[in-house]
Design an enzyme around this catalytic site. Structure first.
Site, PDB file in Angstrom:
ATOM      1  N   HIS A 296      -0.402   7.524  -1.897  1.00 25.52           N
ATOM      2  CA  HIS A 296      -0.995   5.722  -1.744  1.00 25.52           C
ATOM      3  C   HIS A 296      -0.581   5.280  -0.352  1.00 25.52           C
ATOM      4  CE1 HIS A 296      -3.020   1.852  -3.041  1.00 25.52           C
ATOM      5  NE2 HIS A 296      -1.536   1.359  -2.481  1.00 25.52           N
ATOM      6  N   GLU A 297       0.376   5.229  -0.081  1.00 26.85           N
ATOM      7  CA  GLU A 297       1.366   4.681   0.478  1.00 26.85           C
ATOM      8  C   GLU A 297       0.457   5.658   2.397  1.00 26.85           C
ATOM      9  OE1 GLU A 297       2.331   1.980   0.755  1.00 26.85           O
ATOM     10  OE2 GLU A 297       2.685   1.655  -1.075  1.00 26.85           O
ATOM     11  N   HIS A 300      -2.333   4.062   3.283  1.00 28.24           N
ATOM     12  CA  HIS A 300      -2.089   3.019   4.076  1.00 28.24           C
ATOM     13  C   HIS A 300      -1.403   3.473   5.982  1.00 28.24           C
ATOM     14  CE1 HIS A 300      -2.820  -0.496   1.598  1.00 28.24           C
ATOM     15  NE2 HIS A 300      -1.402   0.130   0.688  1.00 28.24           N
ATOM     16  N   GLU A 326      -6.210  -1.770   1.240  1.00 33.42           N
ATOM     17  CA  GLU A 326      -5.985  -1.097  -0.248  1.00 33.42           C
ATOM     18  C   GLU A 326      -6.918   0.304  -0.547  1.00 33.42           C
ATOM     19  OE1 GLU A 326      -3.767  -1.654  -1.255  1.00 33.42           O
ATOM     20  OE2 GLU A 326      -3.634  -1.023  -3.289  1.00 33.42           O
TER      21      GLU A 326
HETATM   22 ZN    ZN Z   1      -1.108  -1.037  -1.362  1.00 33.58          ZN
END
Ligand code: ZN
Length: 539
Positions: A296-297, A300, A326
C-alpha cells in the site's frame, strides 16, 4: 476521448498568442521578460514554502521512527515553528500580488506556468482565508485531543472525549465558514482533499455504490467463509520485512531514492523527488499486515517518485488529490497485490522464505486467504468488499454531526445503529466502535474518510485503462514484471503531479470521468469466482 477543459485551455493560449502578435515586438519582449522575472520570483517563494514543509515532514518522520521519547516536547515545538514560518510565507500579501500580476500573462509563459499559477492561486486563496489564530487554536486542540484519545480508546472511555469532539466539531464548522457561501457545510472540507468533489457528488456516488455493493456482500455472506488460518502463526519479523522489501523493489520502488522502516501506523512521506520514504508494520502473528501495508505505502511512493523532475520543489510536485493518491496505493495493494497472477510469481518465493508455514498450503488456498471477505468491526482490518461500507457509515455520521442532526454525546448509539444497518453487527464497546479511528479526534470532523472509497473506485478505473492500453500487462505481472504498468501510470498519472485538476487527470488518463463501473465489475468478477456468486443481473 479528449478532455474538454484541456481544449479550453489550448484555445485560450492560441487567443492570447494572436493578441500579442499585434503589439510592437519591443514591448512584447519587455513584457515577456518582466513576466519571466516575476515567474522566477514566484518559484523562489514557493520553493521556500516547500522546503519548510519538507523539513517539517522530516522531523515528523524521525518522530515516528527513531526519535527517543525524551525528544517529544522539543520536537512538537520545532514542528510548530516550521509550520508557522511556512504559513506566514504562504499568506504573504506580496505572494498574492505576484500571482495576480502573473495571471493575465500565464498563457504566454513557459509550458506549465499556467498550471503553476492556477495551483499557487488555489493554495494562496485557501491559506489567506484561514486566520492565524484559528490555525493556532486548531493545532492546540488537535494535539490535546489526540493525546486524550490515545488514553481514552484503550480505556473505552468515550465520555472523556465528548468535550474534545464537541470543540472539534465547532472548529470544523468554523473552518467551513471561512469558505462561505457553500451549498453544504462539508463542501469546503471535501474540496481541500479532493478538488472538484462536493457533499452532493460524494453522496450520489456512495448511494449508487451502496446499491451495487450491498447485494454482493449479502451473497458472499451466504457462502461458507474462507479459511485464512495460514496467514496467522509465527513469522520471523526480519524475514517478513526482507520479503516485503524484495517485493516492492521488484514493483519499482526505488531504494536509491527511498527507504523502508517500521512504525506503528504505516505511512509514506516525501522530502524531495530524491527522497520518498515508506514505513510499514510487522506483526509476528499475522503476515498479512506487513505484506499489504508495505504494498500500500509503496503504491503511494511510486506515485511520488514518478512525479516529473521539472515540478520538483513547486506546489505541482506532488500527488493531485487524496482520492487519486489513494487510488495508487489501492491499485498496487489490491488490484495487483491481491491478484492471482501476482502470487503465481511471488508465492513460490514466499514459500521458500517461510517453508514451515506455507510448504503445505496451495497457491489457491493462499489466494483465498488473502481475499477473505467478512463482516468485521475494524475499518483498517476490513477486506476490499466490505471496506467501503465502513467508509459510508463514517461519511453519513460526519454529515449528521456537521448538520447538527446528531449531538456528539449520542455518537456511540448512532455508530451502533449504523454498524447494524451497514454491516449487520454491533461493536461490544466504543473502543471497537466510534473510538477506533484517530481522524475525528486529531484532525476534525469531515473531509477525511470519503477519499478512501474514491481511491478504491479509481484504482479499478486506472487499472482497467492500463490493461486496455497494454493487454500484455497481466502476463507481465505473472512473470513478476511491472515495467509496462508502471510506464503507463507514469505517463498518464504520476508525472503530471498537480498540473491538471483531479477530474482532468482522471478523464485524460482513462477516457472518462470518475466512474464506479470498473470497480463494481472487478468486485463481481473476482469475488463471483472466489465465492461462486450467481451472475450479476443484466441491465
Ligand atoms: Zn493510503
Amino acid at each position: 476521448m479528449t478532455n474538454p477543459s484541456l481544449i479550453r485551455r489550448n484555445n485560450h493560449a492560441r487567443g492570447a498568442g494572436t493578441a500579442k502578435a499585434a503589439r510592437p515586438p519591443g514591448k512584447r519582449d519587455r513584457n515577456r521578460q518582466s513576466a519571466e522575472v516575476k515567474l522566477a520570483e514566484l518559484r523562489r517563494r514557493l520553493l521556500e514554502i516547500n522546503d519548510l514543509g519538507a523539513a517539517g515532514a522530516l522531523l515528523a518522520w524521525d518522530h515516528a521512527t527513531y526519535m527517543p521519547a525524551g525528544g517529544a516536547p522539543a520536537r512538537a515545538r520545532q514542528g510548530a515553528t516550521l509550520r508557522r514560518l511556512a504559513h506566514e510565507k504562504s499568506v504573504d500579501p506580496a505572494l498574492g500580488r505576484l500571482i495576480d500580476e502573473l495571471q493575465p500573462r500565464a498563457d504566454s509563459l513557459a509550458h506549465g506556468a499556467a498550471s503553476l499559477i492556477r495551483v499557487a492561486r488555489r493554495d494562496f486563496e485557501k491559506a489567506v482565508k484561514v486566520p492565524p489564530d484559528y490555525v493556532a487554536r486548531a493545532n492546540t486542540l488537535g494535539s490535546a485531543s489526540y493525546d486524550a484519545w490515545t488514553r481514552a480508546r484503550p480505556a473505552n472511555d468515550f465520555p472523556a472525549m465528548v468535550p474534545y469532539l464537541e470543540e472539534m466539531l465547532d472548529l470544523s464548522r468554523e473552518y467551513a465558514g471561512f469558505f462561505a457561501p457553500y451549498e453544504h457545510v462539508a463542501d469546503p472540507l471535501i474540496d481541500d482533499a479532493d478538488e472538484g468533489m462536493t457533499t452532493a457528488s460524494v453522496r450520489r456516488l456512495f448511494g449508487a455504490l451502496a446499491r451495487e455493493l450491498v447485494p454482493i456482500v449479502r451473497a458472499i455472506s451466504e457462502q461458507p467463509p474462507a479459511d485464512d488460518r495460514c496467514l496467522r502463526g509465527k513469522f520471523a519479523e526480519a524475514a517478513q520485512l526482507d520479503f516485503s522489501r524484495a517485493v516492492v523493489e521488484r514493483m519499482g520502488y526505488d531504494f536509491t531514492r527511498g527507504r523502508l522502516d517500521t512504525t506503528h501506523h504505516p505511512f509514506c512521506t516525501k522530502f524531495s523527488a530524491g527522497d520518498v520514504r515508506i514505513t510499514t508494520r510487522v506483526y509476528a502473528g499475522d503476515i498479512g499486515q506487513a505484506l499489504f501495508s508495505t504494498l500500500h505505502e509503496a503504491g503511494h511512493a511510486l506515485y511520488e517518485q514518478g512525479v516529473g523532475a521539472a515540478l520538483e520543489g513547486t506546489p505541482l510536485g506532488s500527488g493531485v488529490s487524496a482520492g487519486v493518491h489513494e487510488s495508487q496505493s489501492r491499485l498496487w495493494e489490491n488490484q495487483i497485490g491481491r491478484s492471482a497472477g501476482f502470487w503465481r510469481h511471488f508465492y513460490p518465493r514466499l514459500q521458500r522464505a517461510f517453508p514451515d508455514q506455507f510448504a503445505g498450503v496451495t497457491l489457491d488456498a493462499f489466494y483465498r486467504a488473502i481475499n477473505k471477505v467478512e463482516h468485521s468491526l475494524i475499518r483498517t482490518d476490513a477486506d476490499e468488499v466490505t471496506y467501503n461500507l465502513h467508509i459510508m457509515l463514517r461519511f453519513e455520521l460526519e454529515l449528521e454531526l456537521l448538520e447538527a442532526r446528531l449531538a456528539v454525546k449520542h455518537l456511540p448509539e448512532a455508530w451502533r445503529e449504523a454498524m447494524q444497518a451497514h454491516l449487520g453487527l454491533v461493536p461490544p464497546d466504543d473502543r471497537d466502535g466510534c473510538l477506533q479511528d484517530v481522524h475525528w479526534y486529531a484532525g476534525g470532523i469531515g473531509g477525511a474518510f470519503h477519499s478512501y472509497t474514491l481511491g478504491n473506485i479509481l484504482s479499478a478505473q486506472f487499472h482497467v485503462a492500463a490493461v486496455k492500453a497494454h493487454p500484455q500487462i497481466p502476463q507481465e505481472i505473472e512473470r513478476g514484471e511491472f515495467g509496462m504498468l508502471r510506464a503507463w501510470l507514469t505517463e498518464r498519472v504520476y508525472q503530471h503531479g498537480r498540473t491538471y485538476t483531479p477530474n482532468e487527470l482522471i478523464e485524460q488518463a482513462t477516457g472518462e470521468p470518475m466512474s464506479m463501473r470498473p470497480y463494481i465489475a472487478y468486485l463481481r468478477a473476482k469475488y463471483g469466482e472466489l465465492y461462486r456468486l450467481p451472475p450479476a443481473p443484466r441491465g
